[in-house]
Design a protein around this motif. Structure first.
Motif, PDB file in Angstrom:
ATOM      1  N   ARG A   1       0.853  -1.189   0.000  1.00 49.60           N
ATOM      2  CA  ARG A   1       0.000   0.000   0.000  1.00 49.60           C
ATOM      3  C   ARG A   1       0.894   1.247   0.000  1.00 49.60           C
ATOM      4  N   PRO A   2       0.395   2.361  -0.541  1.00 49.77           N
ATOM      5  CA  PRO A   2       1.204   3.589  -0.543  1.00 49.77           C
ATOM      6  C   PRO A   2       1.500   4.068   0.877  1.00 49.77           C
ATOM      7  N   GLU A   3       2.700   4.575   1.067  1.00 55.32           N
ATOM      8  CA  GLU A   3       3.103   5.054   2.395  1.00 55.32           C
ATOM      9  C   GLU A   3       2.488   6.401   2.725  1.00 55.32           C
ATOM     10  N   ALA A   4       2.183   7.185   1.714  1.00 56.89           N
ATOM     11  CA  ALA A   4       1.612   8.516   1.927  1.00 56.89           C
ATOM     12  C   ALA A   4       0.321   8.632   1.131  1.00 56.89           C
ATOM     13  N   PRO A   5      -0.614   9.479   1.588  1.00 55.07           N
ATOM     14  CA  PRO A   5      -1.852   9.669   0.822  1.00 55.07           C
ATOM     15  C   PRO A   5      -1.556  10.214  -0.570  1.00 55.07           C
ATOM     16  N   ALA A   6      -2.393   9.847  -1.517  1.00 61.96           N
ATOM     17  CA  ALA A   6      -2.231  10.339  -2.878  1.00 61.96           C
ATOM     18  C   ALA A   6      -2.612  11.813  -2.964  1.00 61.96           C
ATOM     19  N   HIS A   7      -2.059  12.471  -3.964  1.00 66.33           N
ATOM     20  CA  HIS A   7      -2.461  13.844  -4.264  1.00 66.33           C
ATOM     21  C   HIS A   7      -3.917  13.837  -4.732  1.00 66.33           C
ATOM     22  N   VAL A   8      -4.637  14.919  -4.489  1.00 67.03           N
ATOM     23  CA  VAL A   8      -5.993  15.071  -4.994  1.00 67.03           C
ATOM     24  C   VAL A   8      -5.997  16.189  -6.023  1.00 67.03           C
ATOM     25  N   ILE A   9      -6.374  15.845  -7.245  1.00 69.86           N
ATOM     26  CA  ILE A   9      -6.437  16.810  -8.344  1.00 69.86           C
ATOM     27  C   ILE A   9      -7.482  17.880  -8.016  1.00 69.86           C
ATOM     28  N   ARG A  10      -7.202  19.115  -8.380  1.00 72.13           N
ATOM     29  CA  ARG A  10      -8.116  20.215  -8.061  1.00 72.13           C
ATOM     30  C   ARG A  10      -9.203  20.408  -9.112  1.00 72.13           C
ATOM     31  N   ASP A  11      -8.825  20.292 -10.391  1.00 66.64           N
ATOM     32  CA  ASP A  11      -9.798  20.597 -11.432  1.00 66.64           C
ATOM     33  C   ASP A  11      -9.375  19.933 -12.746  1.00 66.64           C
ATOM     34  N   ASP A  12     -10.171  20.140 -13.795  1.00 72.21           N
ATOM     35  CA  ASP A  12      -9.918  19.516 -15.087  1.00 72.21           C
ATOM     36  C   ASP A  12      -8.581  19.928 -15.675  1.00 72.21           C
ATOM     37  N   ALA A  13      -8.251  21.198 -15.544  1.00 78.00           N
ATOM     38  CA  ALA A  13      -7.003  21.700 -16.120  1.00 78.00           C
ATOM     39  C   ALA A  13      -5.795  21.032 -15.478  1.00 78.00           C
ATOM     40  N   GLU A  14      -5.841  20.833 -14.156  1.00 76.80           N
ATOM     41  CA  GLU A  14      -4.725  20.164 -13.490  1.00 76.80           C
ATOM     42  C   GLU A  14      -4.649  18.701 -13.917  1.00 76.80           C
ATOM     43  N   ALA A  15      -5.781  18.072 -14.118  1.00 77.78           N
ATOM     44  CA  ALA A  15      -5.775  16.674 -14.562  1.00 77.78           C
ATOM     45  C   ALA A  15      -5.064  16.528 -15.899  1.00 77.78           C
ATOM     46  N   ILE A  16      -5.334  17.424 -16.826  1.00 78.48           N
ATOM     47  CA  ILE A  16      -4.679  17.383 -18.133  1.00 78.48           C
ATOM     48  C   ILE A  16      -3.184  17.657 -17.996  1.00 78.48           C
ATOM     49  N   ARG A  17      -2.839  18.616 -17.180  1.00 75.87           N
ATOM     50  CA  ARG A  17      -1.423  18.955 -17.009  1.00 75.87           C
ATOM     51  C   ARG A  17      -0.650  17.795 -16.392  1.00 75.87           C
ATOM     52  N   VAL A  18      -1.202  17.173 -15.364  1.00 75.33           N
ATOM     53  CA  VAL A  18      -0.530  16.046 -14.714  1.00 75.33           C
ATOM     54  C   VAL A  18      -0.417  14.865 -15.677  1.00 75.33           C
TER      55      VAL A  18
END
Length: 419
Positions: free
Chosen positions: A24-41
């Protein structure tokens, strides 16, 4: 780094053995803020994934490190509803994200398909308490795999895997194949039938006693998906992890179209990358044909025309994919028989064209690039192998048929997870 999980061969009469699940991941995952960030990531991850994609294909490696980066980036929770702390990006954006990543490595993009589909299904069928529990897992970075399809049944929608009720838990028994994502998942949703023949997702721990994931995927394409065998031998699943999948198709919902648009997005990404590879190779390595009178292969008028034709068809496929995403967004917001059928039809149209252009681009790559492009050092055949393998999901001849039947006779598409 990328780890290679080598399957035990049966050449010496030994049986294939199960492979342990990832930590399991040791740290919580990042949470995307919006559609634009999803595309950038997605673009940032794609740049990273592309660097090792050919070598992973060549060595049959399993992309554990890449999947960890992918799920920790927040892109595995982009369709978690806002009310549960997720970004709830549009399905138009989700399809773009998958296409971007599939261009870099379509195996990695496909592994996320069932996870994102399960997230959508939980939103449709689960009660508030179950949604809160499972969406919290997803937001933390937990990956769902899948144990859906079965190799031995007569039709894809028929299952022999069943569970029995034991009060606060159920016991599941069966065998699955085409289990994309199960090898490197943290939780494995198993499609199993109850005593009434209704389908549920029984979500088991990846390393639950009795759950064996075998790395025996031997396809010539989509090698990194590890879509092999899952053996379910009296696996215990608590009742709060039993998701009523059947409810998603008891009333109009966009769930089937959501599963399908992700498949179309993978094909769109394969087509885009094959086209881009063709352009690069023709510019940098291909010799002009002796009768062309040109100094560069890129000035050959027949090559120019072929690239133009593929570019137009790729853009058309991407436009239909976007249109399908918008139709799904409408159906998610207001799931009626009409809005769901519109989403299914739009997604079917996208699936047909993304399939056609992925295969055409992967094949034309060699036609325009010449014999040199077939050398093993380039490994360009992976694009055709991936396209040919992945486009076998949900045959497009039936997609064409449902579009035609709707246009001609006003008949809505069949309502199930493959339509």
């Amino acid at each position: 780094m990328t780890i290679a999980v080598s399957p035990t061969t049966a050449e010496a009469g030994s049986r294939l053995q199960g492979v342990p699940g990832p930590a399991r991941p040791e740290a919580p995952a990042h949470v995307i803020r919006d559609d634009a960030e999803a595309i950038r990531v997605a673009h940032e991850l794609a740049q990273h994934f592309r660097e090792g994609a050919s070598e992973r294909d060549r060595t049959n490696a399993r992309p554990l490190a890449e999947l960890d980066a992918f799920s920790q980036s927040g892109l595995w929770s982009i369709n978690v509803p806002k009310i549960h702390g997720g970004p709830e990006v549009s399905y138009r954006t989700l399809a773009q994200v998958i296409a971007i990543l599939a261009a870099a490595d379509p195996s990695i993009a496909q592994i996320a398909q069932n996870h994102l589909g399960i997230v959508a299904a939980i939103r449709t069928v689960s009660d508030e308490a179950q949604q809160a529990e499972l969406f919290a897992e997803v937001l933390a970075g937990t990956r769902f795999g899948n144990a859906f399809s079965e190799k031995g049944t007569k039709r894809a929608a028929e299952f022999e895997t069943r569970f029995t009720d034991h009060g606060d838990h159920v016991i599941v028994r069966g065998k699955k194949f085409y289990a994309s994502g199960a090898l490197l998942a943290h939780l494995v949703p198993i499609v199993a039938l109850d005593g009434e023949g209704r389908a549920w997702y029984a979500i088991a721990e990846r390393d639950a006693p009795g759950l064996t994931v075998i790395d025996d995927w031997s396809s010539f394409g989509q090698r990194g998906t590890a879509s092999g065998t899952v053996i379910i031998d009296d696996v215990r699943v608590e009742k709060h992890r039993l998701v009523p999948a059947w409810r998603g198709y008891a009333h109009p919902s966009a769930d089937g179209a959501i599963f399908q648009i992700i498949q179309a997005a993978v094909d769109a990404g394969i087509g885009r990358e094959a086209l881009d590879e063709t352009v690069r190779f023709v510019r940098e390595k291909t010799r002009p044909w002796i009768d062309s009178g040109q100094e560069r292969a890129s000035d050959d008028p027949y090559t120019i025309r072929a690239i133009g034709d593929l570019t137009i068809r790729q853009h058309a496929a991407e436009a239909l994919l976007e249109r399908a995403g918008l139709a799904i967004d409408t159906a998610v917001a207001n799931p009626t028989a009409e809005s769901v059928a519109a989403a299914q039809i739009a997604t079917a149209e996208a699936k047909v064209l993304t399939t056609e252009v992925a295969l055409a681009a992967a094949n034309t790559l060699f036609e325009l690039s010449g014999t040199r492009s077939t050398l093993a050092e380039h490994n360009l055949d992976r694009h055709w192998r991936n396209a040919r393998t992945h486009t076998l999901h949900d045959p497009v001849r039936w997609k064409v048929a449902i579009v035609g039947n709707h246009a001609l006779n006003g008949v809505n598409p069949p309502f199930h997870a493959w339509s």
